[in-house]
Design a protein around this motif. Structure first.
Motif, short mmCIF file in Angstrom:
data_model
loop_
_atom_site.label_atom_id
_atom_site.label_comp_id
_atom_site.label_asym_id
_atom_site.label_seq_id
_atom_site.Cartn_x
_atom_site.Cartn_y
_atom_site.Cartn_z
N THR A 1 -4.94 3.48 -2.08
CA THR A 1 -5.03 4.60 -0.80
C THR A 1 -4.76 5.84 -1.54
O THR A 1 -4.31 6.16 -2.51
CB THR A 1 -3.93 4.08 0.01
N ASP A 2 -5.28 6.81 -0.63
CA ASP A 2 -5.09 8.24 -1.18
C ASP A 2 -3.70 8.82 -0.82
O ASP A 2 -3.30 9.74 -1.48
CB ASP A 2 -5.98 9.01 -0.17
N GLN B 1 0.38 7.84 -0.76
CA GLN B 1 1.86 7.22 -1.15
C GLN B 1 2.76 7.89 -0.61
O GLN B 1 3.15 9.04 -1.33
CB GLN B 1 1.47 6.88 -2.62
N GLN C 1 0.76 -1.30 0.01
CA GLN C 1 -0.01 0.05 -0.01
C GLN C 1 0.74 1.37 0.04
O GLN C 1 0.49 2.20 -0.91
CB GLN C 1 -1.06 0.05 1.17
N LYS C 2 1.88 1.33 0.55
CA LYS C 2 2.83 2.50 0.73
C LYS C 2 3.63 2.32 -0.47
O LYS C 2 4.01 3.55 -0.93
CB LYS C 2 3.76 2.24 1.99
#
Length: 134
Positions: A43-44, A46, A35-36
């Protein structure tokens, strides 16, 4: 003098369940890194790779993959356990000491699951076990 009791019933499956715990924990943990790093799951936010969160994502992803495969499991689990302890005290505890209120319950759980894997080893379904047998 220590005596060992024979493992029967469900206890006989404990080594395999250790592998299952390692694999499932690694898969879920690895998602925090994807996700990162890759915005997957979407996800909004990064973070930049050169940031603390970006480096954390890299460690989560690479460490998660290594733990998933059971490769160098003990040292990897030790590093990930420490990372989760630091994450809790650095990012969650300052907001509120109670894990249910500060969102840090997963960090604590990962910390102790990884600490257990460090002590118990990866289980029989791992690259470490395969390399040990050769």
């Amino acid at each position: 003098m220590t005596t060992q009791t024979p493992t029967t019933g469900l206890s006989a499956r404990a080594p395999e369940m250790l592998s299952v715990l390692r694999i499932v924990s690694a898969l879920i943990f690895m998602l925090h890194g994807t996700q990162k790093l890759f915005a997957f799951p979407p996800t909004d936010q990064q973070p930049p790779l050169a940031s603390l969160f970006g480096m954390g994502g890299l460690i989560e992803f690479v460490g998660g993959v290594m733990l998933l495969l059971g490769l160098f499991s003990r040292p990897v689990a030790f590093v990930l356990s420490g990372m989760m302890a630091v994450a809790y005290w650095m990012f969650h505890a300052p907001g509120n000491l109670f894990p249910t209120l500060n969102g840090g319950d997963a960090a604590i759980l990962y910390c102790f699951v990884f600490l257990y894997i460090f002590v118990a080893g990866p289980g029989p379904w791992s690259l470490d076990a395969i390399m040990r047998r050769r």
